[in-house]
Structures are given as C-alpha cells and as structure tokens.
Scaffold this motif. Sequence first.
Motif, PDB file in Angstrom:
ATOM      1  N   ALA A 273      -8.859   1.348  23.088  1.00  0.00           N
ATOM      2  CA  ALA A 273      -9.886   2.355  23.362  1.00  0.00           C
ATOM      3  C   ALA A 273     -10.659   1.992  24.633  1.00  0.00           C
ATOM      4  CB  ALA A 273     -10.850   2.443  22.194  1.00  0.00           C
ATOM      5  N   GLU A 274     -11.119   3.021  25.300  1.00  0.00           N
ATOM      6  CA  GLU A 274     -11.926   2.822  26.497  1.00  0.00           C
ATOM      7  C   GLU A 274     -13.335   2.416  26.073  1.00  0.00           C
ATOM      8  OE1 GLU A 274     -13.393   5.365  30.350  1.00  0.00           O
ATOM      9  OE2 GLU A 274     -11.593   5.976  29.288  1.00  0.00           O
ATOM     10  N   ARG A 275     -13.891   1.431  26.781  1.00  0.00           N
ATOM     11  CA  ARG A 275     -15.259   0.986  26.516  1.00  0.00           C
ATOM     12  C   ARG A 275     -16.183   1.583  27.561  1.00  0.00           C
ATOM     13  NH1 ARG A 275     -16.453  -2.882  22.803  1.00  0.00           N
ATOM     14  NH2 ARG A 275     -18.367  -3.778  23.584  1.00  0.00           N
ATOM     15  N   VAL A 276     -17.209   2.260  27.076  1.00  0.00           N
ATOM     16  CA  VAL A 276     -18.210   2.844  27.960  1.00  0.00           C
ATOM     17  C   VAL A 276     -19.573   2.446  27.415  1.00  0.00           C
ATOM     18  CG1 VAL A 276     -19.183   4.973  28.872  1.00  0.00           C
ATOM     19  CG2 VAL A 276     -16.717   4.799  28.512  1.00  0.00           C
ATOM     20  N   GLU A 277     -20.349   1.758  28.251  1.00  0.00           N
ATOM     21  CA  GLU A 277     -21.694   1.329  27.884  1.00  0.00           C
ATOM     22  C   GLU A 277     -21.730   0.617  26.531  1.00  0.00           C
ATOM     23  OE1 GLU A 277     -24.477   4.526  28.270  1.00  0.00           O
ATOM     24  OE2 GLU A 277     -23.762   5.063  30.256  1.00  0.00           O
ATOM     25  N   GLY A 278     -20.743  -0.241  26.299  1.00  0.00           N
ATOM     26  CA  GLY A 278     -20.735  -1.051  25.084  1.00  0.00           C
ATOM     27  C   GLY A 278     -20.133  -0.392  23.854  1.00  0.00           C
ATOM     28  N   PHE A 279     -19.683   0.851  23.948  1.00  0.00           N
ATOM     29  CA  PHE A 279     -19.091   1.551  22.812  1.00  0.00           C
ATOM     30  C   PHE A 279     -17.591   1.716  23.017  1.00  0.00           C
ATOM     31  CE2 PHE A 279     -23.476   3.055  22.782  1.00  0.00           C
ATOM     32  CZ  PHE A 279     -23.813   2.879  21.446  1.00  0.00           C
TER      33      PHE A 279
ATOM     34  N   SER B  27      -6.056   8.291  19.238  1.00  0.00           N
ATOM     35  CA  SER B  27      -6.008   8.943  20.549  1.00  0.00           C
ATOM     36  C   SER B  27      -7.037   8.381  21.508  1.00  0.00           C
ATOM     37  CB  SER B  27      -6.281  10.443  20.404  1.00  0.00           C
ATOM     38  OG  SER B  27      -5.282  11.059  19.668  1.00  0.00           O
ATOM     39  N   ASP B  28      -6.675   8.462  22.761  1.00  0.00           N
ATOM     40  CA  ASP B  28      -7.617   8.177  23.834  1.00  0.00           C
ATOM     41  C   ASP B  28      -8.412   9.458  24.055  1.00  0.00           C
ATOM     42  OD1 ASP B  28      -8.985   7.307  26.024  1.00  0.00           O
ATOM     43  OD2 ASP B  28      -7.284   7.404  27.383  1.00  0.00           O
ATOM     44  N   CYS B  29      -9.623   9.496  23.571  1.00  0.00           N
ATOM     45  CA  CYS B  29     -10.373  10.757  23.585  1.00  0.00           C
ATOM     46  C   CYS B  29     -11.805  10.572  24.089  1.00  0.00           C
ATOM     47  CB  CYS B  29     -10.382  11.363  22.200  1.00  0.00           C
ATOM     48  SG  CYS B  29     -11.181  10.308  21.005  1.00  0.00           S
ATOM     49  N   VAL B  30     -11.968   9.755  25.105  1.00  0.00           N
ATOM     50  CA  VAL B  30     -13.307   9.518  25.631  1.00  0.00           C
ATOM     51  C   VAL B  30     -13.945  10.819  26.106  1.00  0.00           C
ATOM     52  CG1 VAL B  30     -12.599   8.957  27.996  1.00  0.00           C
ATOM     53  CG2 VAL B  30     -14.672   7.934  27.037  1.00  0.00           C
ATOM     54  N   ASN B  31     -13.137  11.778  26.571  1.00  0.00           N
ATOM     55  CA  ASN B  31     -13.681  13.065  27.021  1.00  0.00           C
ATOM     56  C   ASN B  31     -14.383  13.822  25.891  1.00  0.00           C
ATOM     57  OD1 ASN B  31     -12.859  12.794  29.672  1.00  0.00           O
ATOM     58  ND2 ASN B  31     -10.847  13.665  29.252  1.00  0.00           N
ATOM     59  N   SER B  32     -13.940  13.615  24.670  1.00  0.00           N
ATOM     60  CA  SER B  32     -14.588  14.284  23.537  1.00  0.00           C
ATOM     61  C   SER B  32     -16.030  13.820  23.379  1.00  0.00           C
ATOM     62  CB  SER B  32     -13.827  14.004  22.241  1.00  0.00           C
ATOM     63  OG  SER B  32     -12.530  14.515  22.325  1.00  0.00           O
ATOM     64  N   TYR B  33     -16.270  12.564  23.688  1.00  0.00           N
ATOM     65  CA  TYR B  33     -17.605  12.007  23.531  1.00  0.00           C
ATOM     66  C   TYR B  33     -18.485  12.222  24.758  1.00  0.00           C
ATOM     67  CZ  TYR B  33     -15.731   9.632  19.447  1.00  0.00           C
ATOM     68  OH  TYR B  33     -15.170   9.357  18.232  1.00  0.00           O
ATOM     69  N   LEU B  34     -17.897  12.130  25.928  1.00  0.00           N
ATOM     70  CA  LEU B  34     -18.700  12.154  27.148  1.00  0.00           C
ATOM     71  C   LEU B  34     -18.799  13.524  27.812  1.00  0.00           C
ATOM     72  CD1 LEU B  34     -17.505   8.834  28.805  1.00  0.00           C
ATOM     73  CD2 LEU B  34     -19.499   9.216  27.338  1.00  0.00           C
TER      74      LEU B  34
ATOM     75  N   ASP C  17     -15.296  17.759  25.512  1.00  0.00           N
ATOM     76  CA  ASP C  17     -13.959  18.313  25.728  1.00  0.00           C
ATOM     77  C   ASP C  17     -13.037  17.798  24.630  1.00  0.00           C
ATOM     78  OD1 ASP C  17     -11.497  19.149  26.583  1.00  0.00           O
ATOM     79  OD2 ASP C  17     -11.503  17.990  28.441  1.00  0.00           O
ATOM     80  N   ASN C  18     -12.698  18.651  23.681  1.00  0.00           N
ATOM     81  CA  ASN C  18     -11.839  18.252  22.562  1.00  0.00           C
ATOM     82  C   ASN C  18     -10.359  18.509  22.815  1.00  0.00           C
ATOM     83  OD1 ASN C  18     -13.905  17.271  21.000  1.00  0.00           O
ATOM     84  ND2 ASN C  18     -14.252  19.214  19.960  1.00  0.00           N
ATOM     85  N   SER C  19      -9.979  18.734  24.051  1.00  0.00           N
ATOM     86  CA  SER C  19      -8.580  19.046  24.345  1.00  0.00           C
ATOM     87  C   SER C  19      -7.645  17.865  24.069  1.00  0.00           C
ATOM     88  CB  SER C  19      -8.428  19.510  25.789  1.00  0.00           C
ATOM     89  OG  SER C  19      -8.816  18.487  26.677  1.00  0.00           O
ATOM     90  N   ASP C  20      -8.172  16.648  23.990  1.00  0.00           N
ATOM     91  CA  ASP C  20      -7.340  15.480  23.686  1.00  0.00           C
ATOM     92  C   ASP C  20      -7.148  15.250  22.194  1.00  0.00           C
ATOM     93  OD1 ASP C  20      -6.898  14.880  26.327  1.00  0.00           O
ATOM     94  OD2 ASP C  20      -8.562  13.475  26.465  1.00  0.00           O
ATOM     95  N   ILE C  21      -7.813  16.032  21.370  1.00  0.00           N
ATOM     96  CA  ILE C  21      -7.689  15.901  19.918  1.00  0.00           C
ATOM     97  C   ILE C  21      -6.603  16.856  19.437  1.00  0.00           C
ATOM     98  CG2 ILE C  21      -8.892  16.129  17.709  1.00  0.00           C
ATOM     99  CD1 ILE C  21     -10.005  13.907  19.485  1.00  0.00           C
ATOM    100  N   VAL C  22      -5.661  16.338  18.648  1.00  0.00           N
ATOM    101  CA  VAL C  22      -4.613  17.178  18.073  1.00  0.00           C
ATOM    102  C   VAL C  22      -5.179  17.799  16.798  1.00  0.00           C
ATOM    103  CG1 VAL C  22      -2.235  17.268  17.243  1.00  0.00           C
ATOM    104  CG2 VAL C  22      -2.888  15.593  18.988  1.00  0.00           C
TER     105      VAL C  22
ATOM    106  N   GLU D 216     -12.565   5.635  20.621  1.00  0.00           N
ATOM    107  CA  GLU D 216     -11.239   5.944  20.117  1.00  0.00           C
ATOM    108  C   GLU D 216     -11.414   6.877  18.930  1.00  0.00           C
ATOM    109  OE1 GLU D 216      -9.627   2.129  19.046  1.00  0.00           O
ATOM    110  OE2 GLU D 216     -10.391   2.270  17.032  1.00  0.00           O
ATOM    111  N   GLN D 217     -10.426   7.645  18.688  1.00  0.00           N
ATOM    112  CA  GLN D 217     -10.533   8.625  17.619  1.00  0.00           C
ATOM    113  C   GLN D 217      -9.289   8.567  16.756  1.00  0.00           C
ATOM    114  OE1 GLN D 217     -12.999  10.841  16.790  1.00  0.00           O
ATOM    115  NE2 GLN D 217     -11.751  11.435  15.071  1.00  0.00           N
ATOM    116  N   ARG D 218      -9.492   8.434  15.477  1.00  0.00           N
ATOM    117  CA  ARG D 218      -8.394   8.572  14.529  1.00  0.00           C
ATOM    118  C   ARG D 218      -8.540   9.953  13.909  1.00  0.00           C
ATOM    119  NH1 ARG D 218      -5.544   3.999  13.643  1.00  0.00           N
ATOM    120  NH2 ARG D 218      -6.575   2.072  14.217  1.00  0.00           N
ATOM    121  N   HIS D 219      -7.475  10.689  13.984  1.00  0.00           N
ATOM    122  CA  HIS D 219      -7.489  12.023  13.417  1.00  0.00           C
ATOM    123  C   HIS D 219      -6.085  12.353  12.952  1.00  0.00           C
ATOM    124  CE1 HIS D 219      -6.600  12.374  17.674  1.00  0.00           C
ATOM    125  NE2 HIS D 219      -5.851  13.422  17.370  1.00  0.00           N
TER     126      HIS D 219
END
Length: 103
Positions: free
Chosen positions: A2-8, A45-52, A55-60, A11-14
């Motif tokens: 998972a990508e780390r951004v500002e200590g978080f 999934s690599d879904c940092v865009n969903s959080y930042l 953008d939920n396009s990376d979520i299946v 990653e998303q399990r779905h």
Amino acid sequence: MAERVEGFNFEQRHGKKRVRVARVWKTKEGKHYVVEWRVSISLLSDCVNSYLRDDNSDIVATDTVKNTVNAKAKEFFELLSVENFAIELAKHFISFYRQVGEW
C-alpha cells in the motif's frame, strides 16, 4: 504494498462473499456432473485516489465481482475443480484490473 501518505497506509480490501455458483457439465458419455460452490472474493487494491481525491474508479464494485464469478463459471466447458476455478478467477482479476494484484 500500500502507498503511505502522511503516515497512513492506503490499501483497500473489497470484494464479495458467498457468491452462489451452480454448474452442470455433461460428458460425451452422457454423464452429468453438478457442482454448487459458494465463492468469496477478496481483492487488495491500490486505491489511494479513493481516499485523497474522492475517486472510486480503482474499486471493483461488488456487483461486478459477483457477475464476473458467474460469467467465468460459464466459460469452462470441461469439468473443473473448485481449486482450478479459484486459480482462473485470480488470473482474471489480476490481469483485467491493473489496480489489483502485485503493486
């Protein structure tokens, strides 16, 4: 990983649990084989865009996962074990969705 951004870790399990799959195979000799499986799919999934970026396009989507399981079950014309079916599903999700799998 998972990508780390500002200590978080972002990653998303779905996926989808308990997808019911029923399949009948008929051999050339006239024997019928009937299977019924309950399939659970968990995708990482690599879904940092969903959080930042909202953008939920990376979520299946769960309906997409369910429909994919049923569609893949119809593709196989030869008798298939549940283990081989799981392998084929994994290959599909990793190859079809760039954000799922090894990243």
